[in-house]
Design a protein around this motif. Sequence first.
Motif, PDB file in Angstrom:
ATOM      1  N   LYS A  14     -10.313   5.603 -58.021  1.00 27.79           N
ATOM      2  CA  LYS A  14      -9.245   5.832 -57.040  1.00 27.79           C
ATOM      3  C   LYS A  14      -8.685   7.249 -57.101  1.00 27.79           C
ATOM      4  CE  LYS A  14      -6.716   2.451 -58.777  1.00 27.79           C
ATOM      5  NZ  LYS A  14      -7.336   2.074 -60.079  1.00 27.79           N
ATOM      6  N   ASP A  15      -9.016   7.988 -58.197  1.00 26.78           N
ATOM      7  CA  ASP A  15      -8.484   9.340 -58.360  1.00 26.78           C
ATOM      8  C   ASP A  15      -9.488  10.427 -57.995  1.00 26.78           C
ATOM      9  OD1 ASP A  15      -6.030  10.713 -59.284  1.00 26.78           O
ATOM     10  OD2 ASP A  15      -7.391  11.636 -60.743  1.00 26.78           O
ATOM     11  N   LEU A  16     -10.730  10.046 -57.728  1.00 26.89           N
ATOM     12  CA  LEU A  16     -11.741  11.037 -57.368  1.00 26.89           C
ATOM     13  C   LEU A  16     -11.498  11.576 -55.960  1.00 26.89           C
ATOM     14  CD1 LEU A  16     -14.989   9.274 -58.681  1.00 26.89           C
ATOM     15  CD2 LEU A  16     -13.807  11.214 -59.721  1.00 26.89           C
ATOM     16  N   CYS A  17     -11.950  12.781 -55.714  1.00 24.69           N
ATOM     17  CA  CYS A  17     -11.819  13.379 -54.387  1.00 24.69           C
ATOM     18  C   CYS A  17     -12.610  12.564 -53.365  1.00 24.69           C
ATOM     19  CB  CYS A  17     -12.334  14.811 -54.411  1.00 24.69           C
ATOM     20  SG  CYS A  17     -12.264  15.650 -52.812  1.00 24.69           S
ATOM     21  N   ASP A  18     -11.957  12.223 -52.258  1.00 18.06           N
ATOM     22  CA  ASP A  18     -12.654  11.480 -51.206  1.00 18.06           C
ATOM     23  C   ASP A  18     -12.461  12.159 -49.850  1.00 18.06           C
ATOM     24  OD1 ASP A  18     -10.022  10.915 -50.755  1.00 18.06           O
ATOM     25  OD2 ASP A  18     -10.247   8.737 -50.731  1.00 18.06           O
ATOM     26  N   SER A  19     -12.256  13.464 -49.884  1.00 14.95           N
ATOM     27  CA  SER A  19     -12.055  14.223 -48.652  1.00 14.95           C
ATOM     28  C   SER A  19     -13.299  14.196 -47.772  1.00 14.95           C
ATOM     29  CB  SER A  19     -11.709  15.679 -48.983  1.00 14.95           C
ATOM     30  OG  SER A  19     -11.712  16.477 -47.816  1.00 14.95           O
TER      31      SER A  19
END
Length: 310
Positions: free
Chosen positions: A253-258
């Motif tokens: 949930k904290d990884l970049c998902d841009s």
Amino acid sequence: MNIQEIVIAGAGTMGYSMAQIFAKYHYSVIIYDLNEEALSNAKKHIQDNVSILLNEQELTSQQSQDLFNHLSYTTNKDCFKECDLVVESIIEDLKIKKSFYQDISQFVKDECILATNTSGISINELASAVYKPERFIGMHWFNPCHLVLLIEIIKGKETHDSIADAIYQLSLSIDKKPVIVNKDVLGFAANRIQFAVLREALYLVEQGVISKEGIDDVMKYGLGFRYACLGPLEVADFGGLDTFYHISDYLMKDLCDSHEIPSELKEHYMKHEYGVKCQQGFYDYHNGKDVEAIKQRDENLIKIFHALYR
């Protein structure tokens, strides 16, 4: 399927590299290009490459002569008439590629396999321009071709299984490590993983978590070193799926998902700083640093290749 005669369409870096490898394994290969100068450059590059292999005792003089005997060059479209396989490696432009296939697929014999070396354009989209699209497939090589063993074989929705199997067996016959990509998705498999890593790497740099040099060292001396021997699922098995499950619970949930192009990548692009070929990218390659960087890359790849696969 009996593949003996191959036409490589496009005399650029990937085109002449693929041709050289096929010829080394005694396939009759014709490099086709509209531009005579491109063909001359391809011939010179292959001669230079073979000279290096001779000096490094990777080829004997007889093997080099055999290789040259299996290669020819032409701007004449008649070369497509009797070939068993076309591997297209022309400019990465959808319109140009579709125009090429609309023409060539009507020109070759019906049983000729048509393969594209595109690194990301939809196989299904290209297949829409192909006569008899069931014999059309993706055959994605990686640069430098003589060292990177992977070939992605990408099936379109109409590709016959027999075609995928023929290209798989062909890839094995030239000592490559082929994988079948069963569905045509953007970026196929390798580029999706590569860009997922790049997105997170640039995110960490942009957030000030780590320097660009630091993030490259993380890959070179940690993850990349390990991934040279184990795939990501094997790494998880060795690390313990229970451990990976618990880390996933808080980290995913904290990884970049841009969904946007990373800002630092966009900034360099807008400045026309395209990397080594322009002598400026994330790093500076002026004053001969570009030549040295390429030399160092190739030397290191050769060492890894010999250590793991020879």
